[in-house]
Write an enzyme that holds these catalytic residues in place. Structure first.
Site, PDB file in Angstrom:
ATOM      1  N   HIS A 134       0.857  -1.191   0.000  1.00  0.00           N
ATOM      2  CA  HIS A 134       0.000   0.000   0.000  1.00  0.00           C
ATOM      3  C   HIS A 134       0.888   1.233   0.000  1.00  0.00           C
ATOM      4  CE1 HIS A 134      -2.989   2.930   0.626  1.00  0.00           C
ATOM      5  NE2 HIS A 134      -2.822   3.084   1.928  1.00  0.00           N
ATOM      6  N   GLU A 159       6.197   1.239 -22.529  1.00  0.00           N
ATOM      7  CA  GLU A 159       7.034   0.057 -22.310  1.00  0.00           C
ATOM      8  C   GLU A 159       6.830  -0.552 -20.930  1.00  0.00           C
ATOM      9  OE1 GLU A 159       9.974  -2.890 -23.082  1.00  0.00           O
ATOM     10  OE2 GLU A 159       8.770  -1.590 -24.373  1.00  0.00           O
ATOM     11  N   HIS A 209      -5.659   9.428  -2.241  1.00  0.00           N
ATOM     12  CA  HIS A 209      -5.110   8.640  -1.137  1.00  0.00           C
ATOM     13  C   HIS A 209      -3.868   7.862  -1.543  1.00  0.00           C
ATOM     14  CE1 HIS A 209      -6.100   5.657   2.371  1.00  0.00           C
ATOM     15  NE2 HIS A 209      -4.836   5.557   2.023  1.00  0.00           N
ATOM     16  N   ASP A 291     -14.646  -7.592 -34.723  1.00  0.00           N
ATOM     17  CA  ASP A 291     -14.287  -8.924 -35.199  1.00  0.00           C
ATOM     18  C   ASP A 291     -13.325  -8.750 -36.388  1.00  0.00           C
ATOM     19  OD1 ASP A 291     -14.484 -11.751 -35.786  1.00  0.00           O
ATOM     20  OD2 ASP A 291     -15.880 -11.200 -37.386  1.00  0.00           O
ATOM     21  N   SER A 427     -11.276 -15.079 -32.673  1.00  0.00           N
ATOM     22  CA  SER A 427     -10.936 -16.427 -32.226  1.00  0.00           C
ATOM     23  C   SER A 427      -9.466 -16.729 -32.473  1.00  0.00           C
ATOM     24  CB  SER A 427     -11.810 -17.467 -32.939  1.00  0.00           C
ATOM     25  OG  SER A 427     -11.671 -17.357 -34.342  1.00  0.00           O
ATOM     26  N   ASP A 486     -19.739 -10.118 -38.167  1.00  0.00           N
ATOM     27  CA  ASP A 486     -20.535 -10.621 -39.285  1.00  0.00           C
ATOM     28  C   ASP A 486     -21.344 -11.858 -38.893  1.00  0.00           C
ATOM     29  OD1 ASP A 486     -18.671 -13.113 -40.926  1.00  0.00           O
ATOM     30  OD2 ASP A 486     -18.017 -12.090 -39.111  1.00  0.00           O
TER      31      ASP A 486
END
Length: 527
Positions: A134, A159, A209, A291, A427, A486
């Protein structure tokens, strides 16, 4: 080595079973010293000044399941740079305190376990972390203030993103931001919800914070914390220069026809959009997910170029790279897939002999299975990963060139100028996606893309996959994402997840069902 007074169920550390010998063991002592050393380093970095910030880590012991390993935690309200190994709290895997440090004389305060303890335990329990840091570093505060309404911090094409688990240079890094409270432990529920909502993230920012960062080990947590702070500092400086850190080319913060965009967002009054000829505001999608096959790229390129290249070169590729770690990993995945296929009686599956049979016999069996998988157009990770590696060789040797429709580059450039984030979901493997868009007939188009999704997030015809993508992108509402495909079944799945959907109608695409109910486009320029 006798370290426990009793053996816990399933090999874990049972409450009260930890012996004094184990608490004084080398592993525990080394972890105590390491936390002290790291706190001094973090103090010098400005992460834990003014007694703020904290660090915790598990005592690594290969004989004990990770969830049951002891947890060491720095105390609260102390000068972190002056801590000694004996100042640490020791907790059980469930967060119960086993050992507390001894009080010190005035002006030291009585010892108190870290106020962050409940938050640390969420990272341990939800993400099976090995260490949590933290930080109150100034950079982690300022990036949450630049846009006080933003629920996430985003950055891409830097990078140091590669230092964050599960991310690469081309990926968009998304970190959730939760609102601060008066007392640290009051953040526990919101932090837990953020961890659950952003499964790819290894950090949560707290506005005004600081940040919580976790990793599988202390090395992973420390490395990522350093990378996060670097990226925050870069974003702050880019913002000061009027540059947008959340876009691939980090160009000027966009202003398009009077519509201002900052950090990848466009604002007309209070709503993102443009004004059409009738002076009606048409909302921009905040993100567009595309897609590939039949959408950005002709089906014929995939079916007639990529698939045959992979099929014709699989034997050559395996023979040339057989001993490499990458190919051995590909073979391992294929073996696992083939074993499942044999159990299920998948047609065309043949057993893969053991390594003892020799490379040639193993490769011959692999080739036979891969050819059958390609012929069946199977959307499985084992095949897609290998195909990506084969295609990489083809692109490197200039034997392949990616193909996209003529309207794609112009549309990508327009959306990029408007600050709309564009992603690919295919896919094909992420490697294959990068290869296609990095080597197209129009040049390298990756600068217009913010990230890539493949079947690792799920099958493209399942609604859960689009829910996963929505959570990864961190939008407030799924309708802020436009999905272009499609395939009717993919469109239906994405719509069920709440995304906006249009269907791409391109030459060579298959027919759509009558009364499918979706808007169709013939060109991206219609969006």
């Amino acid at each position: 080595m006798a370290i426990l007074t009793a053996v816990a169920v399933n090999g874990g550390l049972k409450m009260g079973s930890v012996s004094q010998a184990y608490l004084e063991s080398k592993a525990v002592k080394e972890t105590r010293s390491l936390i002290s050393e790291l706190c001094r380093q973090f103090y010098n970095l400005g992460w834990v000044s003014g007694t703020g910030g904290s660090i915790t880590m598990k005592v690594h012991d290969s004989c004990i399941p990770k969830p049951q390993q002891l947890i060491l935690m720095s105390p609260s309200g102390v000068q972190k740079e002056r801590m000694e190994p004996e100042d640490m709290y020791i907790l059980s895997g469930d967060g119960s305190i086993i050992s507390s440090p001894s009080p010190k004389p005035y002006p030291h305060k009585p010892p108190k376990c870290s106020d962050c303890a409940p938050l640390f335990m969420k990272a341990y329990h939800i993400r099976n972390a090995g260490a949590v840091i933290h930080s109150h570093g100034m950079e982690s505060c300022l990036v949450t203030m630049i846009n006080p309404l933003s629920k996430v911090f985003r950055i891409t094409h830097m990078e140091m993103i590669k230092g964050i688990q599960g991310h690469g240079y081309y990926d968009e890094l998304v970190i959730p931001i939760i609102e601060n409270t008066a007392y640290e432990n009051e953040l526990t529920d919101s932090l837990a919800k953020a961890i659950e909502a952003y499964p790819k993230s290894t950090a949560v920012l707290v506005r005004n914070h600081g940040i919580y960062v976790w990793g599988d080990s202390w090395i992973s947590a420390k490395t990522q914390a350093e990378c996060y702070h670097y990226l925050f500092d870069a974003a702050i400086k880019l913002n000061q220069l009027g540059l947008d850190w959340s876009t691939p080319d980090h160009g000027p913060i966009q202003k398009v026809k009077g519509v201002s965009g900052i950090n990848g967002r466009i604002n007309v009054s209070t709503k993102a959009g443009t004004v059409d000829s009738n002076n009606k505001i048409e909302p921009f999608p905040r993100c567009i997910v595309l897609d590939i096959e039949g959408t950005t790229t002709p089906i014929s390129f995939v079916a007639d170029v990529l698939f045959p290249y992979a099929r014709n070169n699989v034997g050559r590729h395996l023979s040339a790279t057989y001993a490499s770690a990458e190919t051995q990993d590909d073979i391992k995945l294929l073996r696992s897939q083939v074993q499942d296929d044999l159990k299920q009686g998948v047609i065309g599956t043949v057993p893969i002999p053991s390594e003892d049979a020799g490379n040639e016999e193993v490769i011959a069996a692999l080739v036979s299975n891969v050819e059958a998988m390609i012929k069946a157009d199977r959307k499985i990770t084992a095949l897609k990963q290998l195909q990506g590696h084969i295609w990489r060789t083809g692109f490197e040797n200039n034997e392949l060139e990616g193909v996209v429709f003529d309207d794609v580059p112009e549309a990508l450039e327009k959306w990029h100028a408007l600050g709309v984030k564009v992603y690919i979901y295919s896919s094909g493997s992420r490697l294959a996606q990068r290869l296609i868009f990095g080597n197209t007939n129009f040049g390298d188009l990756r600068k217009f893309l913010s990230g890539f999704f493949d079947t690792a997030v799920g099958n493209k015809r399942e609604t859960r996959s689009y829910v996963e993508i929505t959570e990864s992108l961190g939008v407030d509402n799924p309708s802020e994402i436009l999905f272009v495909t499609d395939v009717y079944q993919e469109a239906t799945a994405a719509k069920a997840a709440g995304l906006e959907v249009v269907i791409s109608v391109r030459p060579g695409n298959g027919p759509l069902p009558e009364s499918h109910g979706f808007k169709t486009i013939n060109s991206f320029l219609e969006i």
